[in-house]
Design a protein around this motif. Structure first.
Motif, PDB file in Angstrom:
ATOM      1  N   LEU A   1       5.974  59.291 -24.104  1.00  0.00           N
ATOM      2  CA  LEU A   1       6.226  57.874 -23.854  1.00  0.00           C
ATOM      3  C   LEU A   1       4.961  57.015 -23.952  1.00  0.00           C
ATOM      4  O   LEU A   1       4.070  57.095 -23.105  1.00  0.00           O
ATOM      5  CB  LEU A   1       6.861  57.754 -22.460  1.00  0.00           C
TER       6      LEU A   1
ATOM      7  N   PHE B   1      13.140  60.136 -21.732  1.00  0.00           N
ATOM      8  CA  PHE B   1      13.010  58.979 -20.857  1.00  0.00           C
ATOM      9  C   PHE B   1      14.184  58.014 -21.049  1.00  0.00           C
ATOM     10  O   PHE B   1      14.815  57.567 -20.089  1.00  0.00           O
ATOM     11  CB  PHE B   1      11.668  58.304 -21.153  1.00  0.00           C
TER      12      PHE B   1
ATOM     13  N   ALA C   1      12.084  59.513 -11.083  1.00  0.00           N
ATOM     14  CA  ALA C   1      10.882  59.106 -11.818  1.00  0.00           C
ATOM     15  C   ALA C   1       9.710  60.017 -11.465  1.00  0.00           C
ATOM     16  O   ALA C   1       8.954  60.452 -12.335  1.00  0.00           O
ATOM     17  CB  ALA C   1      10.544  57.649 -11.505  1.00  0.00           C
TER      18      ALA C   1
ATOM     19  N   LEU D   1       8.754  53.507 -15.089  1.00  0.00           N
ATOM     20  CA  LEU D   1       9.984  54.297 -15.207  1.00  0.00           C
ATOM     21  C   LEU D   1      11.109  53.676 -14.372  1.00  0.00           C
ATOM     22  O   LEU D   1      12.256  53.591 -14.806  1.00  0.00           O
ATOM     23  CB  LEU D   1       9.746  55.743 -14.771  1.00  0.00           C
TER      24      LEU D   1
ATOM     25  N   SER E   1      17.373  59.433 -19.635  1.00  0.00           N
ATOM     26  CA  SER E   1      17.384  59.339 -18.170  1.00  0.00           C
ATOM     27  C   SER E   1      17.699  57.913 -17.729  1.00  0.00           C
ATOM     28  O   SER E   1      18.436  57.699 -16.763  1.00  0.00           O
ATOM     29  CB  SER E   1      16.022  59.731 -17.587  1.00  0.00           C
ATOM     30  N   SER E   2      17.118  56.940 -18.427  1.00  0.00           N
ATOM     31  CA  SER E   2      17.350  55.538 -18.059  1.00  0.00           C
ATOM     32  C   SER E   2      18.810  55.164 -18.226  1.00  0.00           C
ATOM     33  O   SER E   2      19.421  54.546 -17.356  1.00  0.00           O
ATOM     34  CB  SER E   2      16.516  54.595 -18.936  1.00  0.00           C
TER      35      SER E   2
ATOM     36  N   LEU F   1      10.155  63.236 -13.240  1.00  0.00           N
ATOM     37  CA  LEU F   1       9.797  63.142 -14.653  1.00  0.00           C
ATOM     38  C   LEU F   1       8.285  63.187 -14.847  1.00  0.00           C
ATOM     39  O   LEU F   1       7.772  63.845 -15.746  1.00  0.00           O
ATOM     40  CB  LEU F   1      10.334  61.835 -15.254  1.00  0.00           C
TER      41      LEU F   1
ATOM     42  N   VAL G   1       6.324  63.224 -21.060  1.00  0.00           N
ATOM     43  CA  VAL G   1       7.725  62.795 -21.010  1.00  0.00           C
ATOM     44  C   VAL G   1       8.060  62.194 -22.377  1.00  0.00           C
ATOM     45  O   VAL G   1       7.451  61.207 -22.779  1.00  0.00           O
ATOM     46  CB  VAL G   1       7.947  61.735 -19.917  1.00  0.00           C
TER      47      VAL G   1
END
Ligand SMILES: Nc1ncnc2c1ncn2[C@@H]1O[C@H](COP(=O)(O)OP(=O)(O)OP(=O)(O)O)[C@@H](O)[C@H]1O
Ligand SMILES: [Mg+2]
Lengths: 435, 262
Positions: B145, B103, A400, A390, B106-107, A403, B98
């Motif tokens: 993910l 994901f 991370a 992540l 968020s990235s 999450l 997730v």
């Protein structure tokens, strides 16, 4: 603990509750009998948790609270747990008293009953007599069940007639307010043949109300072919002893789903026992427990397979932080004669700090040959490979971790039948993890 | 950050669990360039990729790496990513609970920074476009993910992330392994769509096959934890045809793995 310190009040308190609720005489008699049993009965025996020193005595057994005319009179952070506020079929209980109740006409017309327990006993005595602490939870199981039987007030009687499908979740909000407050609602859900119902119960306290006692009981009766989903979310304070006993009976081809989120910060006994009585019955139990600081939790999910072709699945998760300690007991018992049954379990613990303790304790007891069963258990920390992955996409370590934890809990939280309630729970979890 | 990216690796040494694997890697990758690294199994190619990304198990013991002049080795993993480094991993992790799209969002937002988050609409538009180009079913957006993804699906998902994140330097570790020929073409299409002066590419591969679709400017042979030979695309073709023995012979290498003395 010595017998003398089991109760710090006398019979008149019990009589006082009965007088306030104007319940039938048989209920008062049952209370008084249970009250006599309290000092005679031992505390419940829990797998791997010693509760001898937990505080089950120092509380105000009953406080009467004023009714409210509208949900908007509740504090904001209490309202937050009620979804679809305008239309919600909802009951709000504060400490000993039900202070708000609403059931839409559409459901009432279909014969759905949704009242506090004493009202139900007055209006539908035979029904309440049949289900209240008879085949589910017994008064004399242990000291806490006797205490509950003697002091319960408010509560819920939710009855869904044959073939009635209730499309939106019915909600109960149980609010424990003030120092040394207590609440002991008794919740009964009866789903007659081929009916459908979802029930969501929140047990909450506002920040600052730390020392209190919750000793609730939920009995669920799933008749032939009925489908029931019950979600309970508890988030009570640091000095609070939070006890909920859940008991359910599933008849032929009935389907039951339990979703249990234990987010309280004090001492937690969360018991969930289901009897799959009829052929083809099914139960799914999903539990999460989140502990921070000094939290102690014993979460026990038990399934008894009696009928043939019955199926069960327990998915229990725990996240422990600070010096919190939890034990996840999963007990699947397949009785002789329950052939072709299937019992699965999975227990996972995620530990976030070196002082946290957590364990998963899977128990399979099988007295029948022709069955399938399995279990998986794991106890571990955040996987550094996941964290690296992540972070390699630019996400900070903190984010991370959040999450990953959220993902770990999502197996349960995502099953709660309201997206807005899911969001409130995620916020609550994040807040607890931050502190 | 509009000027062309530049990754400079000088005399890089790295160990894992106290064992030295990288033994002096030198390489420069600039925007607009495609470099291929080829080499036998166990020679340290993935270790190079991991050490550059900052995998916690790999300890850099010597040498320096800069990205656009900044010391990469001093940065945390997430900072490296935000500085523009991307690694499509040989074995991407699975993260249960997730969703792929949560994901990715968020990235992207981590990179854009607080107050400058991408709007949900724009994000979905971008994601749809890129998934379509990669011929990915839209259900992959809401799946957890990499969980339960097939080998090929994971690779495609790595490329999807790369396309969404728009890195300045992209390292791809065996992005072709486990791909059927159609998938390989799709993945190559995705990578090629990104090529520009704003992107430098380092591709680790065993097969010329990939290089037919993504044309390298430089090819490097990796043995004993370092680059032992460099050349143009013709080097890859010769390796494909003849294997590595001639390189070893030419350089007097008996054991190409990292276990032996350099
Ligand atoms: N975590 C580790 N622990 C122990 N040894 C390791 C570790 N990671 C890598 N190695 C060793 O380092 C050497 C190089 O590994 P690396 O994965 O970099 O090779 P590679 O060139 O990518 O090989 P392949 O072509 O098979 O992917 C191998 O001998 C490997 O066993
Ligand atoms: Mg490799």
């Amino acid at each position: 603990m010595s017998v003398e310190t089991c109760v710090l009040f006398d019979e008149s308190v019990v009589k006082g509750i009965a007088a306030k609720t104007q319940e039938p005489a048989w209920m008062l008699n049952a209370r008084l009998e249970a009250f006599k049993d309290v000092p005679k009965l031992p505390l419940p025996k829990l797998e791997r948790t010693n509760i001898d020193r937990w505080n089950f005595t120092d509380f105000t057994p009953f406080t009467e609270e004023a009714a409210i005319g509208s949900l908007t009179e509740l504090p904001e952070d209490v309202q937050e747990f009620i979804f679809d506020k305008e239309q919600a079929h909802v009951m709000v209980q504060k400490n000993g008293s039900v202070i708000f109740r609403r059931l839409g006409d559409d459901l009432a017309e279909q014969g759905v009953l949704f009242t506090d327990l004493a009202s139900a006993a007055r209006e539908n005595e035979a029904l309440v007599k049949k289900f209240f602490m008879t085949d589910g939870i017994k008064r004399d199981e242990h000291r806490l069940s006797a205490l509950h039987a003697a002091l319960n007030s408010g509560g819920v009687f939710l009855y869904v007639p044959r073939n009635v499908e209730v499309k939106v979740p019915i909600q109960g909000l149980f609010w424990l307010a003030g120092e040394k407050a207590a609440m002991m609602p008794h919740i009964i859900i009866v789903a007659e043949a081929n009916s459908r119902i979802d029930f969501v119960a929140n047990f909450i306290a506002r920040p600052g109300d730390e020392a209190a006692f919750n000793n609730s009981a939920i009995e669920v009766f799933v008749s032939d072919g009925a489908r029931v989903r019950v979600a309970t979310v508890s988030s009570l304070g640091k000095e609070t002893v939070d006890v909920i006993y859940r008991r359910s009976l599933v008849s032929r081809d009935g389907q039951l789903e339990w979703i249990v989120a234990d987010l309280s910060e004090g001492r937690v006994i969360s018991d969930n026992t289901t009897h799959l009585k009829g052929e083809g019955g099914m139960v799914n139990v999903k539990t999460v427990v989140l502990g921070t600081d000094e939290m102690r939790a014993n979460v026990t999910s038990s399934i008894h397979h009696w009928g043939r072709h019955t199926a069960s699945d327990i998915n229990a998760r725990s996240v422990m932080k600070g010096s919190a300690t939890s034990i996840l007991n999963s007990i699947t018992k397949i009785e002789k004669g329950a052939s072709k049954s299937d019992g699965q379990q999975s227990g996972k613990v995620l530990m976030l700090s070196p002082d946290a303790r957590g364990d998963a304790n899977p128990i399979l007891l099988i007295d029948e040959n022709d069955v399938t069963a399995g279990h998986a258990a794991s106890v571990g920390r955040i996987d550094p490979t996941q964290l690296y992955y992540l972070m390699s996409r630019g996400i900070s370590r903190r984010e991370a971790e959040k999450l990953i934890i959220r993902g770990f809990l999502d197996a349960v939280v995502s099953q709660i039948p309201s997206e807005s309630l899911q969001a409130s729970i995620h916020r609550l979890i994040e807040r607890k993890l931050q502190s | 950050m509009s000027k062309a990216p530049k990754l400079t690796i000088k005399n890089l040494h790295a160990s894992v669990d106290g064992k030295e694997i990288l033994k002096g890697v030198n390489l420069e990758v600039k925007g607009g360039e495609v470099h291929a690294i080829m080499g036998p199994n166990g020679t340290g190619k993935s270790t190079l990729a991991s050490a550059l990304m900052g995998h916690p198990r790999y300890e850099v013991t010597q040498g320096e790496v800069t990205l656009d002049g900044e010391n990469l080795l001093e940065m945390e993993v997430d900072e490296r990513a935000r500085a523009g480094l991307f690694l499509a991993m040989q074995y991407p992790a699975e993260v249960s609970g997730v969703t792929n799209s949560d994901f990715l969002r968020s990235s992207i937002n981590a990179k854009r920074g607080e107050g400058n988050e991408i709007s949900l609409m724009k994000f979905i538009r971008e994601l749809d476009k890129k998934m379509e180009l990669l011929e990915m079913d839209e259900k992959f957006a809401t799946r957890y993910l990499n969980e339960g993804f097939s080998g090929g699906e994971k690779k495609r998902n790595e490329i999807l992330q790369m396309m969404m994140l728009q890195p300045r330097i992209a390292i791809m570790d065996e992005i072709d392994s486990g791909l059927d020929i159609d998938a390989l073409k799709v993945v190559a299409k995705g990578v090629n769509s990104m090529l520009s002066d704003e992107l430098g590419v380092l591709m680790i591969t065993h097969y010329q096959r990939l290089l037919n679709y993504i044309k390298p400017d430089y090819v490097h042979v990796f043995m004993q934890g370092r680059i032992v030979k460099s050349g143009g695309p013709e080097l890859a073709e010769r390796l494909e045809a003849e294997g590595y023995d001639w390189v070893k012979e030419e350089l007097g290498i008996e054991d190409e793995t990292v276990g032996q003395k350099a």
